[in-house]
Each structure stands twice: as C-alpha cells, then as structure tokens.
Design an enzyme around this catalytic site. Structure first.
Site, mmCIF file in Angstrom:
data_model
loop_
_atom_site.group_PDB
_atom_site.id
_atom_site.type_symbol
_atom_site.label_atom_id
_atom_site.label_comp_id
_atom_site.label_asym_id
_atom_site.label_seq_id
_atom_site.Cartn_x
_atom_site.Cartn_y
_atom_site.Cartn_z
ATOM 1 N N ILE A 54 2.790 3.932 -0.287
ATOM 2 C CA ILE A 54 4.467 5.419 -0.848
ATOM 3 C C ILE A 54 4.549 3.859 -1.664
ATOM 4 O O ILE A 54 5.460 3.961 -2.385
ATOM 5 C CB ILE A 54 5.239 5.763 0.043
ATOM 6 C CG1 ILE A 54 4.213 6.833 0.632
ATOM 7 C CG2 ILE A 54 6.568 5.888 -0.389
ATOM 8 C CD1 ILE A 54 5.342 7.227 2.192
ATOM 9 N N TYR B 186 8.337 7.735 17.339
ATOM 10 C CA TYR B 186 8.470 8.117 16.055
ATOM 11 C C TYR B 186 9.587 9.039 15.003
ATOM 12 O O TYR B 186 10.583 8.102 14.247
ATOM 13 C CB TYR B 186 7.578 8.351 14.569
ATOM 14 C CG TYR B 186 7.539 7.986 13.454
ATOM 15 C CD1 TYR B 186 7.602 7.028 12.505
ATOM 16 C CD2 TYR B 186 7.274 9.566 12.680
ATOM 17 C CE1 TYR B 186 6.918 7.506 11.323
ATOM 18 C CE2 TYR B 186 7.151 9.522 11.326
ATOM 19 C CZ TYR B 186 7.066 8.176 10.850
ATOM 20 O OH TYR B 186 7.347 8.227 9.106
ATOM 21 N N SER C 98 1.165 -1.120 -0.032
ATOM 22 C CA SER C 98 -0.203 0.434 -0.121
ATOM 23 C C SER C 98 1.183 1.296 0.274
ATOM 24 O O SER C 98 2.324 1.460 0.102
ATOM 25 C CB SER C 98 -0.783 -0.038 0.788
ATOM 26 O OG SER C 98 -0.121 0.168 2.385
ATOM 27 N N LYS D 101 12.618 7.765 13.163
ATOM 28 C CA LYS D 101 13.295 8.046 12.413
ATOM 29 C C LYS D 101 15.027 9.124 12.489
ATOM 30 O O LYS D 101 15.913 8.685 11.442
ATOM 31 C CB LYS D 101 12.546 8.772 11.140
ATOM 32 C CG LYS D 101 11.211 8.666 11.146
ATOM 33 C CD LYS D 101 11.450 7.010 9.635
ATOM 34 C CE LYS D 101 9.749 6.284 9.236
ATOM 35 N NZ LYS D 101 10.036 5.320 8.469
#
Ligand SMILES: NC(=O)c1ccc[n+]([C@@H]2O[C@H](COP(=O)([O-])OP(=O)(O)OC[C@H]3O[C@@H](n4cnc5c(N)ncnc54)[C@H](OP(=O)(O)O)[C@@H]3O)[C@@H](O)[C@H]2O)c1
Length: 322
Positions: A58, A204, A56, A208
């Site tokens: 990107i 998150y 799904s 990242k």
C-alpha cells in the site's frame, strides 16, 4: 399523497439508494463521492509527504499515485534496494513532474524509536518542511486467540502502535512549533480490523483499534492538525508473508495470490483521495467487506451478523474466499 406519506417514502428511498451504494462502491460512500466530486489528488502537488512502509504494498502504491501528481516524497522502510526501485518508478510515473532531488530515500527501522527525531531532522534538512506524515509501516497477524504468546502482543504493538505514536509525536511537536497559520497533516494506515469483527488476529485488531483511538485523541486536542485514519479491507499485497503468528519470531509466510482482494493500486488511489480531501476516517474494500464495514458501525447490525456468521465464514470473507 399526504406530506407524512411523502416524507416516509423519501426516507425509504434514501435508505434503498444508500444500501445499493454500500454494495456497489469499493469504499465508504463519502470517500467514493470525494473521488469523483471532491478535491483532485493534484491538490497535493509540491506537498512534502513522508511515507513509512513505502518499499512495498500500500505504501508503494500510494507513493506512485502521489508521484503522478507531483508531490515531493520521502520514502522510508528497512529495505533500501526496494525503496530505490520505488523511487525510480515514482520519477518515471511522474511524467517530468518529479526529478532525482524530489524523491528522498530514507531507510529507517520504525522500531528504532531513538532515530525518529534524527530522521525528521534529515527530512527538514532536505526539503525545509514537512506537510504530511503517512504512518503506513505495519504487520498483520494470523493466530488463534488463546494461543498468542504475550511477547507477540507486545512486538505487534511496538510496531503497529508505539512506533506510530512516537513518530507522530515527533512530527506533531514540529507542526506545533512552526508558523501558527500552517496546518499539519498526520495519516495512518489502520484497517477494517480496527473497527469491525476480524477473527484470528486478536493482537492486530487490538493494535489497530488502539492506533485509531490515539489518532482521534490527537484530532480532538489539535484542530490545526488534520488527521486521516485510512482503514483498508483485504488488499492484494505481500503482507501475509510477514504477518505475525501466535509465536514469537514466527511469520505466516503465505501468499495472497488467488484471493479476492482489492489491488494495491486502487487502494493507493483511494488513500491519495482521502489525503487530498483531508478526510478524517475512511475505509475501502470489495464486496462484501465494504458492506460488513458499514454493518460494523451499527451495534444492532453487527450483533445480527455475529449471530448469522460464525468465525470461519467471517474469516473466509476476510481472506477473500467468499
Ligand atoms: N494488505 C492488507 O490486506 C491490509 C489491510 C488493512 C491494513 N493494512 C495495513 O497496511 C499497511 C501496509 O501493509 P501492506 O499490506 O502494504 O503490507 P507490506 O507490503 O508487507 O508492507 C509493509 C511495509 O511496512 C514496512 N515495515 C515493516 N516493518 C517495518 C519496520 N520495523 N520498520 C520500517 N518499516 C517496516 C515494510 O518495509 P521493509 O520490510 O522494507 O521494512 C513494508 O514497506 C500495514 O500497516 C497494514 O497493517 C493492510
């Protein structure tokens, strides 16, 4: 006009044009330049590209973009039925460049670290080689900083960092073992939250930032491996359905409909441009995210934004509501 005045004027003009480009472009200026004047995505024709999180969003959009140019694809994620649908769409969109045997559906759970080597072996058995690994599978988060259970930090890091680092290590070892002249390419879907201020996603943001650091370390140690860190801003995918909250085993379960976000298709195209041009670090996002991404690269400017915009305003920008 004196030479000094001329140089001063040229510098001012340069910055004015640069600032306008920040506003009108939907990615960093170098990426948009490469889209128009760099190597075409078709450079990746017949390259073997393994995309995780291809069922799904990107990952799917990137797969479709690469399929149009005839790249050979391995599509991975947990949902096999969705992967089969993406495969069928890839073959259809390739306009005859790809056939059944050119797109390999390989379901995998990134968290099953013990399967990573077996999965690479299956890829090599199928195509005889791997050129590019795209670590795209991941989950986001919405939570207040102080409420986050440590288990959530750990679970998010397991998926967004450790599984990515482990799979990359397995592939890097393969790149290093083969012919010395062959280059390898590792890419990761990071996020603007991986280098800019993004409220209500502490684990998150941490994940990242961490993944960026791991990838930069890889780049420094192995000059014959290209490393692409692709950092999208808000993109219209279903990621908020699956995003972590502050509590263990809870999902946000919201839609991104009616939010101002870049389409997954556009994001997939820019990702493909970054891969074809072996770009090191790029980002994309609609105004004002693109401008804020530039601002975040400067300590002084990001401090000014921090003083001017509170967490609610920043969150509105991030959720495409401003
Ligand atoms: N959308 C945004 O605004 C945005 C912005 C910046 C960065 N990103 C990053 O972009 C990447 C893709 O996200 P997206 O927006 O495209 O969301 P998405 O549509 O929810 O895609 C996430 C993908 O990851 C896969 N995945 C999740 N857990 C997995 C696991 N344990 N094992 C294997 N695959 C797993 C999902 O497939 P299955 O469920 O089939 O396993 C899915 O294909 C993520 O790394 C995300 O952090 C997104």
């Amino acid at each position: 006009m004196s030479w000094l005045a001329f140089i001063g004027l040229a510098v001012i003009l340069y910055y004015i044009v640069y600032l306008i480009l920040w506003i009108v472009c939907d990615g960093n200026v170098w990426l948009i330049y490469k889209e128009h004047f760099g190597k075409p995505i078709a450079e990746l024709r017949k390259n073997v590209v393994w995309i995780t999180g291809a069922s799904s969003g990107i990952g799917r959009a990137l797969a479709l973009q690469l399929a149009q140019e005839g790249a050979l694809l391995i599509l991975s994620a947990r949902r096999e039925k969705e992967l089969e649908e993406v495969k069928a769409e890839c073959i259809r969109k390739s306009n005859g460049k790809l056939h059944e045997e050119d797109v390999f559906v390989m379901p995998m759970d990134m968290l099953k670290i013990e399967d990573h080597q077996k999965c690479l072996d299956r890829v090599l058995e199928k195509f005889g080689r791997l050129d590019i690994l795209v670590n795209n599978a991941g989950r986001s988060q919405r939570a207040n900083w102080e409420d986050i259970e440590l288990k959530v930090d750990r679970d998010l890091f397991e998926l967004d960092v450790f599984s990515v680092v482990h799979l990359s290590r397995v592939v890097v070892r393969y790149f290093l073992k083969r012919d010395l002249n062959a280059r390898g390419h590792i890419a990761v879907t990071s996020s603007v939250a991986g280098f800019a201020i993004a409220p209500f996603s502490a684990s998150y943001c941490g994940a990242k930032h961490a993944v960026n650091a791991y990838m930069n370390a890889l780049r420094v140690e192995h000059r014959n491996i290209d490393v692409t860190i692709f950092a999208p801003g808000p993109i219209a995918t279903d990621f908020l359905q699956e995003a972590f909250t502050a509590r263990h085993n809870e999902k946000v379960g919201l839609s991104t409909k009616n939010q101002k976000r870049m389409t997954a298709e556009r994001c997939g195209k820019l990702f493909a441009v970054a891969l074809a041009n072996k770009m090191m670090f790029v980002w994309c996002g609609l105004f004002p995210v693109n401008v804020l991404a530039y601002v975040a690269r400067s300590p002084i400017l990001s401090h000014i934004v921090f003083l001017l915009l509170n967490e609610k305003a920043l969150n509105k920008i991030r959720e495409g509501k401003l």
